[in-house]
Design a protein around this motif. Structure first.
Motif, PDB file in Angstrom:
ATOM      1  N   SER A  40       0.657  -1.186   0.048  1.00  0.00           N
ATOM      2  CA  SER A  40       0.192  -0.023  -0.076  1.00  0.00           C
ATOM      3  C   SER A  40       0.607   1.396   0.073  1.00  0.00           C
ATOM      4  O   SER A  40       0.293   2.303  -0.118  1.00  0.00           O
ATOM      5  CB  SER A  40      -0.865  -0.094   1.296  1.00  0.00           C
ATOM      6  OG  SER A  40      -0.042   0.086   2.484  1.00  0.00           O
ATOM      7  N   GLY A  41       2.046   1.268   0.152  1.00  0.00           N
ATOM      8  CA  GLY A  41       3.020   2.346   0.205  1.00  0.00           C
ATOM      9  C   GLY A  41       3.031   2.943   1.644  1.00  0.00           C
ATOM     10  O   GLY A  41       3.574   4.144   1.688  1.00  0.00           O
ATOM     11  N   PHE A  42       2.861   2.042   2.767  1.00  0.00           N
ATOM     12  CA  PHE A  42       2.911   2.797   4.121  1.00  0.00           C
ATOM     13  C   PHE A  42       3.919   1.949   4.837  1.00  0.00           C
ATOM     14  O   PHE A  42       4.467   0.880   4.348  1.00  0.00           O
ATOM     15  CB  PHE A  42       1.338   2.647   4.686  1.00  0.00           C
ATOM     16  CG  PHE A  42       0.459   3.722   4.195  1.00  0.00           C
ATOM     17  CD1 PHE A  42       0.610   4.780   4.633  1.00  0.00           C
ATOM     18  CD2 PHE A  42      -0.399   3.138   3.266  1.00  0.00           C
ATOM     19  CE1 PHE A  42      -0.517   5.946   3.862  1.00  0.00           C
ATOM     20  CE2 PHE A  42      -1.597   3.798   2.723  1.00  0.00           C
ATOM     21  CZ  PHE A  42      -1.527   5.152   3.023  1.00  0.00           C
ATOM     22  N   GLY A  61      -5.507   7.290   2.043  1.00  0.00           N
ATOM     23  CA  GLY A  61      -4.957   6.030   2.665  1.00  0.00           C
ATOM     24  C   GLY A  61      -5.783   4.685   2.835  1.00  0.00           C
ATOM     25  O   GLY A  61      -5.358   3.826   2.474  1.00  0.00           O
ATOM     26  N   LEU A  62      -6.913   5.043   2.875  1.00  0.00           N
ATOM     27  CA  LEU A  62      -8.034   4.036   3.205  1.00  0.00           C
ATOM     28  C   LEU A  62      -8.260   3.391   1.747  1.00  0.00           C
ATOM     29  O   LEU A  62      -8.181   2.304   1.743  1.00  0.00           O
ATOM     30  CB  LEU A  62      -9.298   4.771   3.501  1.00  0.00           C
ATOM     31  CG  LEU A  62     -10.493   3.467   3.708  1.00  0.00           C
ATOM     32  CD1 LEU A  62     -10.108   2.587   4.825  1.00  0.00           C
ATOM     33  CD2 LEU A  62     -11.800   4.473   4.215  1.00  0.00           C
ATOM     34  N   TYR A  63      -7.990   4.098   0.813  1.00  0.00           N
ATOM     35  CA  TYR A  63      -8.351   3.766  -0.729  1.00  0.00           C
ATOM     36  C   TYR A  63      -6.801   2.905  -0.923  1.00  0.00           C
ATOM     37  O   TYR A  63      -7.218   1.936  -1.755  1.00  0.00           O
ATOM     38  CB  TYR A  63      -8.675   4.724  -1.631  1.00  0.00           C
ATOM     39  CG  TYR A  63      -9.829   5.318  -1.789  1.00  0.00           C
ATOM     40  CD1 TYR A  63     -11.042   4.609  -2.465  1.00  0.00           C
ATOM     41  CD2 TYR A  63     -10.249   6.475  -1.296  1.00  0.00           C
ATOM     42  CE1 TYR A  63     -12.165   4.976  -2.423  1.00  0.00           C
ATOM     43  CE2 TYR A  63     -11.555   6.774  -1.247  1.00  0.00           C
ATOM     44  CZ  TYR A  63     -12.379   6.010  -1.844  1.00  0.00           C
ATOM     45  OH  TYR A  63     -13.731   6.506  -1.958  1.00  0.00           O
ATOM     46  N   ALA A  64      -5.754   3.598  -0.602  1.00  0.00           N
ATOM     47  CA  ALA A  64      -4.430   2.572  -0.740  1.00  0.00           C
ATOM     48  C   ALA A  64      -4.694   1.234   0.015  1.00  0.00           C
ATOM     49  O   ALA A  64      -4.279   0.047  -0.588  1.00  0.00           O
ATOM     50  CB  ALA A  64      -3.217   3.490  -0.453  1.00  0.00           C
ATOM     51  N   SER A  70      -7.209  -5.857  -1.434  1.00  0.00           N
ATOM     52  CA  SER A  70      -7.801  -6.598  -2.784  1.00  0.00           C
ATOM     53  C   SER A  70      -6.867  -7.175  -3.535  1.00  0.00           C
ATOM     54  O   SER A  70      -7.141  -8.473  -3.662  1.00  0.00           O
ATOM     55  CB  SER A  70      -8.468  -5.460  -3.608  1.00  0.00           C
ATOM     56  OG  SER A  70      -9.018  -5.993  -4.694  1.00  0.00           O
ATOM     57  N   GLU A  71      -5.691  -6.814  -3.628  1.00  0.00           N
ATOM     58  CA  GLU A  71      -4.781  -7.587  -4.312  1.00  0.00           C
ATOM     59  C   GLU A  71      -4.149  -8.680  -3.530  1.00  0.00           C
ATOM     60  O   GLU A  71      -4.038  -9.713  -4.048  1.00  0.00           O
ATOM     61  CB  GLU A  71      -3.376  -6.674  -4.655  1.00  0.00           C
ATOM     62  CG  GLU A  71      -3.755  -5.832  -5.970  1.00  0.00           C
ATOM     63  CD  GLU A  71      -2.518  -4.773  -5.941  1.00  0.00           C
ATOM     64  OE1 GLU A  71      -1.363  -5.106  -6.289  1.00  0.00           O
ATOM     65  OE2 GLU A  71      -2.751  -3.623  -6.596  1.00  0.00           O
ATOM     66  N   LEU A  72      -3.905  -8.491  -2.298  1.00  0.00           N
ATOM     67  CA  LEU A  72      -3.497  -9.392  -1.466  1.00  0.00           C
ATOM     68  C   LEU A  72      -4.548 -10.742  -1.104  1.00  0.00           C
ATOM     69  O   LEU A  72      -4.259 -11.742  -0.886  1.00  0.00           O
ATOM     70  CB  LEU A  72      -3.007  -9.223  -0.138  1.00  0.00           C
ATOM     71  CG  LEU A  72      -1.782  -7.884  -0.282  1.00  0.00           C
ATOM     72  CD1 LEU A  72      -1.509  -7.368   0.980  1.00  0.00           C
ATOM     73  CD2 LEU A  72      -0.629  -8.871  -0.551  1.00  0.00           C
ATOM     74  N   ILE A  75     -10.134 -10.142  -2.761  1.00  0.00           N
ATOM     75  CA  ILE A  75     -11.618  -9.708  -2.543  1.00  0.00           C
ATOM     76  C   ILE A  75     -11.771  -8.513  -3.283  1.00  0.00           C
ATOM     77  O   ILE A  75     -11.058  -7.557  -3.339  1.00  0.00           O
ATOM     78  CB  ILE A  75     -11.741  -9.351  -0.911  1.00  0.00           C
ATOM     79  CG1 ILE A  75     -11.474 -10.806  -0.256  1.00  0.00           C
ATOM     80  CG2 ILE A  75     -13.074  -8.941  -0.683  1.00  0.00           C
ATOM     81  CD1 ILE A  75     -11.573 -10.485   1.351  1.00  0.00           C
ATOM     82  N   ASP A  76     -13.036  -8.481  -3.802  1.00  0.00           N
ATOM     83  CA  ASP A  76     -13.288  -7.153  -4.550  1.00  0.00           C
ATOM     84  C   ASP A  76     -13.262  -5.686  -3.790  1.00  0.00           C
ATOM     85  O   ASP A  76     -13.788  -5.983  -2.828  1.00  0.00           O
ATOM     86  CB  ASP A  76     -14.755  -7.256  -5.185  1.00  0.00           C
ATOM     87  CG  ASP A  76     -15.269  -6.046  -5.753  1.00  0.00           C
ATOM     88  OD1 ASP A  76     -14.708  -5.934  -7.277  1.00  0.00           O
ATOM     89  OD2 ASP A  76     -16.037  -5.479  -5.602  1.00  0.00           O
ATOM     90  N   GLN A  77     -12.723  -4.698  -4.460  1.00  0.00           N
ATOM     91  CA  GLN A  77     -12.405  -3.556  -3.724  1.00  0.00           C
ATOM     92  C   GLN A  77     -13.862  -3.012  -3.249  1.00  0.00           C
ATOM     93  O   GLN A  77     -14.090  -2.666  -2.148  1.00  0.00           O
ATOM     94  CB  GLN A  77     -11.850  -2.439  -4.659  1.00  0.00           C
ATOM     95  CG  GLN A  77     -10.583  -2.563  -4.621  1.00  0.00           C
ATOM     96  CD  GLN A  77      -9.755  -1.675  -5.552  1.00  0.00           C
ATOM     97  OE1 GLN A  77      -9.953  -0.427  -5.330  1.00  0.00           O
ATOM     98  NE2 GLN A  77      -8.731  -1.731  -6.020  1.00  0.00           N
TER      99      GLN A  77
END
Length: 92
Positions: A40-42, A61-64, A70-72, A75-77
């Motif tokens: 997520s870049g955090f 941040g929540l979107y990231a 979702s990628e991991l 599960i659909d975003q």
């Protein structure tokens, strides 16, 4: 999809509810904080602050986080956004 999670009136309650949701997601899917951070870049410290209930991510941040989860998990975003919405609406 446009989504804006509800923000409980009490910020401490929001921190607690989001923390419980995020910890649950990580545990259920056996995802380590460092991996979520990398995806997520955090930093791992950011993830720790969220899972410990010390702070909340920004809306970006929540979107990231949702994108990374979702990628991991596969599960659909949209489902993840709904899960967060439901967690923040919790009566607990």
């Amino acid at each position: 999809m446009s989504f804006s999670p509800p923000i409980p009136q009490n910020k401490e309650r929001a921190k607690r509810l989001f923390s419980a949701w995020l910890k649950g997601m990580l545990a259920r899917h056996k995802i380590k904080a460092i991996l979520l951070g990398q995806q997520s870049g955090f930093t791992q410290n950011d993830i720790y602050r969220w899972t410990s209930g010390r702070s909340l991510p920004s809306i970006l941040g929540l979107y990231a986080i949702v994108s990374a989860l979702s990628e991991l998990t596969g599960i659909d975003q949209g489902k993840l956004h709904k899960d967060i919405y439901n967690a923040l609406e919790s009566k607990s």
